[in-house]
Design a protein around this motif. Structure first.
Motif, PDB file in Angstrom:
ATOM      1  N   ILE A   1       7.318  -4.553   9.558  1.00 21.69           N
ATOM      2  CA  ILE A   1       6.011  -4.004   9.186  1.00 21.69           C
ATOM      3  C   ILE A   1       4.919  -5.024   9.487  1.00 21.69           C
ATOM      4  N   ALA A   2       5.125  -6.256   9.055  1.00 17.23           N
ATOM      5  CA  ALA A   2       4.135  -7.306   9.321  1.00 17.23           C
ATOM      6  C   ALA A   2       3.945  -7.522  10.814  1.00 17.23           C
ATOM      7  N   LYS A   3       5.045  -7.470  11.576  1.00 13.08           N
ATOM      8  CA  LYS A   3       4.943  -7.621  13.025  1.00 13.08           C
ATOM      9  C   LYS A   3       4.153  -6.479  13.645  1.00 13.08           C
ATOM     10  N   ALA A   4       4.363  -5.271  13.144  1.00 19.08           N
ATOM     11  CA  ALA A   4       3.654  -4.114  13.688  1.00 19.08           C
ATOM     12  C   ALA A   4       2.144  -4.254  13.481  1.00 19.08           C
ATOM     13  N   TYR A   5       1.745  -4.686  12.291  1.00 18.07           N
ATOM     14  CA  TYR A   5       0.307  -4.876  12.034  1.00 18.07           C
ATOM     15  C   TYR A   5      -0.257  -6.016  12.874  1.00 18.07           C
ATOM     16  N   ARG A   6       0.562  -7.009  13.170  1.00 21.25           N
ATOM     17  CA  ARG A   6       0.093  -8.113  14.007  1.00 21.25           C
ATOM     18  C   ARG A   6       0.017  -7.698  15.476  1.00 21.25           C
TER      19      ARG A   6
ATOM     20  N   LEU B   1       5.348  -8.673   1.025  1.00 23.18           N
ATOM     21  CA  LEU B   1       4.653  -8.545   2.312  1.00 23.18           C
ATOM     22  C   LEU B   1       3.951  -9.838   2.696  1.00 23.18           C
ATOM     23  N   ARG B   2       3.474 -10.578   1.717  1.00 26.35           N
ATOM     24  CA  ARG B   2       2.885 -11.882   2.044  1.00 26.35           C
ATOM     25  C   ARG B   2       3.952 -12.827   2.614  1.00 26.35           C
ATOM     26  N   ARG B   3       5.145 -12.792   2.026  1.00 25.39           N
ATOM     27  CA  ARG B   3       6.235 -13.610   2.553  1.00 25.39           C
ATOM     28  C   ARG B   3       6.586 -13.184   3.972  1.00 25.39           C
ATOM     29  N   ALA B   4       6.644 -11.871   4.208  1.00 25.92           N
ATOM     30  CA  ALA B   4       6.973 -11.373   5.544  1.00 25.92           C
ATOM     31  C   ALA B   4       5.910 -11.784   6.557  1.00 25.92           C
ATOM     32  N   ALA B   5       4.644 -11.733   6.156  1.00 33.72           N
ATOM     33  CA  ALA B   5       3.566 -12.126   7.069  1.00 33.72           C
ATOM     34  C   ALA B   5       3.713 -13.586   7.478  1.00 33.72           C
TER      35      ALA B   5
ATOM     36  N   MET C   1      -2.119 -18.467  11.656  1.00 32.66           N
ATOM     37  CA  MET C   1      -2.495 -18.013  10.317  1.00 32.66           C
ATOM     38  C   MET C   1      -1.843 -16.665  10.052  1.00 32.66           C
ATOM     39  N   PRO C   2      -1.129 -16.508   8.941  1.00 32.12           N
ATOM     40  CA  PRO C   2      -0.556 -15.203   8.615  1.00 32.12           C
ATOM     41  C   PRO C   2      -1.646 -14.154   8.453  1.00 32.12           C
ATOM     42  N   LEU C   3      -1.312 -12.916   8.800  1.00 28.88           N
ATOM     43  CA  LEU C   3      -2.261 -11.838   8.534  1.00 28.88           C
ATOM     44  C   LEU C   3      -2.501 -11.744   7.036  1.00 28.88           C
ATOM     45  N   PRO C   4      -3.750 -11.530   6.621  1.00 19.86           N
ATOM     46  CA  PRO C   4      -4.010 -11.379   5.186  1.00 19.86           C
ATOM     47  C   PRO C   4      -3.493 -10.040   4.675  1.00 19.86           C
ATOM     48  N   VAL C   5      -3.061 -10.030   3.438  1.00 19.79           N
ATOM     49  CA  VAL C   5      -2.661  -8.798   2.766  1.00 19.79           C
ATOM     50  C   VAL C   5      -3.838  -8.297   1.959  1.00 19.79           C
ATOM     51  N   ALA C   6      -4.245  -7.060   2.240  1.00 22.16           N
ATOM     52  CA  ALA C   6      -5.342  -6.438   1.506  1.00 22.16           C
ATOM     53  C   ALA C   6      -4.741  -5.552   0.417  1.00 22.16           C
ATOM     54  N   VAL C   7      -4.918  -5.930  -0.834  1.00 20.00           N
ATOM     55  CA  VAL C   7      -4.346  -5.170  -1.946  1.00 20.00           C
ATOM     56  C   VAL C   7      -5.244  -3.971  -2.219  1.00 20.00           C
TER      57      VAL C   7
ATOM     58  N   MET D   1      -8.078   3.650   4.344  1.00 18.56           N
ATOM     59  CA  MET D   1      -8.919   4.086   5.452  1.00 18.56           C
ATOM     60  C   MET D   1     -10.060   3.112   5.724  1.00 18.56           C
ATOM     61  N   ASP D   2     -10.359   2.260   4.757  1.00 20.67           N
ATOM     62  CA  ASP D   2     -11.489   1.333   4.912  1.00 20.67           C
ATOM     63  C   ASP D   2     -11.047  -0.092   5.233  1.00 20.67           C
ATOM     64  N   VAL D   3      -9.733  -0.316   5.323  1.00 20.19           N
ATOM     65  CA  VAL D   3      -9.253  -1.670   5.613  1.00 20.19           C
ATOM     66  C   VAL D   3      -9.361  -1.921   7.115  1.00 20.19           C
ATOM     67  N   PRO D   4     -10.002  -3.009   7.540  1.00 23.11           N
ATOM     68  CA  PRO D   4     -10.167  -3.274   8.973  1.00 23.11           C
ATOM     69  C   PRO D   4      -8.855  -3.705   9.618  1.00 23.11           C
ATOM     70  N   PRO D   5      -8.802  -3.709  10.955  1.00 19.08           N
ATOM     71  CA  PRO D   5      -7.596  -4.205  11.627  1.00 19.08           C
ATOM     72  C   PRO D   5      -7.373  -5.680  11.317  1.00 19.08           C
ATOM     73  N   HIS D   6      -6.169  -6.147  11.646  1.00 15.98           N
ATOM     74  CA  HIS D   6      -5.766  -7.536  11.416  1.00 15.98           C
ATOM     75  C   HIS D   6      -5.616  -7.850   9.929  1.00 15.98           C
ATOM     76  N   CYS D   7      -5.366  -6.806   9.127  1.00 13.18           N
ATOM     77  CA  CYS D   7      -5.008  -6.951   7.713  1.00 13.18           C
ATOM     78  C   CYS D   7      -3.817  -6.025   7.448  1.00 13.18           C
ATOM     79  N   ILE D   8      -3.053  -6.340   6.414  1.00 16.27           N
ATOM     80  CA  ILE D   8      -1.947  -5.478   6.005  1.00 16.27           C
ATOM     81  C   ILE D   8      -2.295  -4.868   4.652  1.00 16.27           C
ATOM     82  N   PRO D   9      -2.695  -3.593   4.608  1.00 12.68           N
ATOM     83  CA  PRO D   9      -3.006  -2.973   3.321  1.00 12.68           C
ATOM     84  C   PRO D   9      -1.721  -2.701   2.540  1.00 12.68           C
ATOM     85  N   VAL D  10      -1.669  -3.119   1.300  1.00 11.39           N
ATOM     86  CA  VAL D  10      -0.464  -2.921   0.481  1.00 11.39           C
ATOM     87  C   VAL D  10      -0.853  -2.320  -0.855  1.00 11.39           C
TER      88      VAL D  10
END
Length: 355
Positions: free
Chosen positions: A26-31, A49-53, A62-68, A76-85
């Motif tokens: 999942i983290a790889k897909a978002y990256r 997910l933070r560990r996976a990133a 830099m790991p992709l940030p996790v957007a809680v 729908m409002d989370v920009p690219p290069h973030c992992i919404p969780v």
């Protein structure tokens, strides 16, 4: 952010087993494909997910940030290069990579149950399920130990949502890649039980579910080929009578209901006839196989990284990658996200297909 191509509703990706490769892919897909993933979110555990990133981040990066997020709509409002969780249930204590864990199994089951109910309520457009581990799911105890895997758990939730018994919500597994589709009469049962499941009613039901689902996708009646159960499709009764007494009558009944279906064909050649390599068209759009390995080996041989599992017959869209938890490489960052990305793409296509 360009929202022109965003879906109207978010798509949930369930985390899978935290001890396996699910969170990593999942983290790889978002990256790797941030714009493909727009409008989706992870139903899972934030710290996992933070560990996976971190695991999938190249050295020095830099790991992709996790957007809680607090609800699916916020994805729908989370920009690219973030992992919404979206945190499902209580936070999961860290579990070792590659080891069966009851707590990881319970979290994986809880994520799927939450996403199924959200889809049934119309809150999400589709769900994509990262791999869970069947032994861990069983170790989690009730209610998850009743289910051999995703398909049966989703079927149970759909039946309860509709006020029906499970037998009145028949589902089938379709494995597909860009060259071949196959649908199975039975799923996760022993081979002895799978042979017993080859009844006229089960084969007919499979044909009708396959016809209905693929007709919506293709915009026409799918060309369905049916594999025999026995070598050489029974050779006229020399190697078994299931083709004559059970499968052929089901095919005739399906034809009478408007299905374009033929067979039973010899199972050792029908998959080659249906295969459509790039730029070609196979003789058939889909093969109905009599049991799990008969149908899945041909698809997986063509490349696990491109295979997608689609559950047919549910009142929701569900896809998943065509592989398991891969405990042997979990935590190494080597897992391939290609099948997950294909599953996300197919879920998007199916969720936009008129029902």
């Amino acid at each position: 952010m360009d929202t022109a191509n965003l879906p109207s509703k978010p798509m949930a990706i369930t985390m899978g087993d935290a001890a396996g490769i699910g969170p990593e892919i999942i983290a790889k897909a978002y990256r790797a494909q941030p714009h493909w993933m727009l409008g989706s979110f992870v139903a899972g555990d934030v710290e996992t997910l933070r560990r996976a990133a971190r695991v999938v981040t190249p050295d020095g990066g830099m790991p992709l940030p996790v957007a809680v997020i607090a609800d699916p709509g916020q994805a729908m409002d989370v920009p690219p290069h973030c992992i919404p969780v979206l945190q499902i249930g209580a936070p999961l204590p860290p579990v070792p990579f590659g080891q069966v864990s009851a707590s990881a199994g319970a979290m994986a089951g809880q994520c799927v149950a939450w996403a199924a109910d959200a889809a049934l309520r119309g809150e999400i457009a589709a769900l994509v399920t990262a791999p869970l581990h069947k032994e861990a799911l069983h170790a989690a105890g009730a209610p998850y130990d009743r289910f051999p895997g995703h398909t049966e758990l989703l079927q149970d939730h759909a039946a309860r949502h509709q006020g029906k018994s499970v037998k009145d919500v028949p589902v089938r597994m379709m494995l597909a890649n860009d060259e071949l589709r196959t649908v199975l009469v039975s799923i996760h049962v022993s081979l002895r039980e799978a042979i017993a499941a080859v009844t006229q009613d089960n084969v007919l039901q499979t044909l009708l579910i396959t016809h209905s689902a693929l007709a919506r996708v293709l915009g026409r009646a799918p060309r369905i080929a049916v594999a025999g159960l026995n070598p050489h499709a029974g050779e006229g009764g020399l190697f078994g009578r299931e083709e004559l007494d059970t499968i052929a009558p089901a095919i005739a009944a399906a034809r009478a209901q408007g299905c374009s279906v033929s067979g039973p064909w010899a199972p050792d050649t029908i998959f080659m006839r249906a295969r459509a390599p790039a730029g070609t068209t196979g003789e058939f759009d889909v093969v109905v196989a009599m049991y799990h390995d008969q149908g899945l080996i041909p698809v997986k041989y063509l490349g696990v990284e491109k295979g997608v599992n689609v559950t047919l017959g549910l009142p929701l869209v569900r896809t998943s990658p065509d592989h398991g938890t891969a405990f042997d490489i979990a935590g190494s960052g080597r897992a391939d996200a290609s099948s997950l990305l294909e599953a996300v793409h197919m879920a998007g296509v199916l969720s936009r297909t008129p029902s």
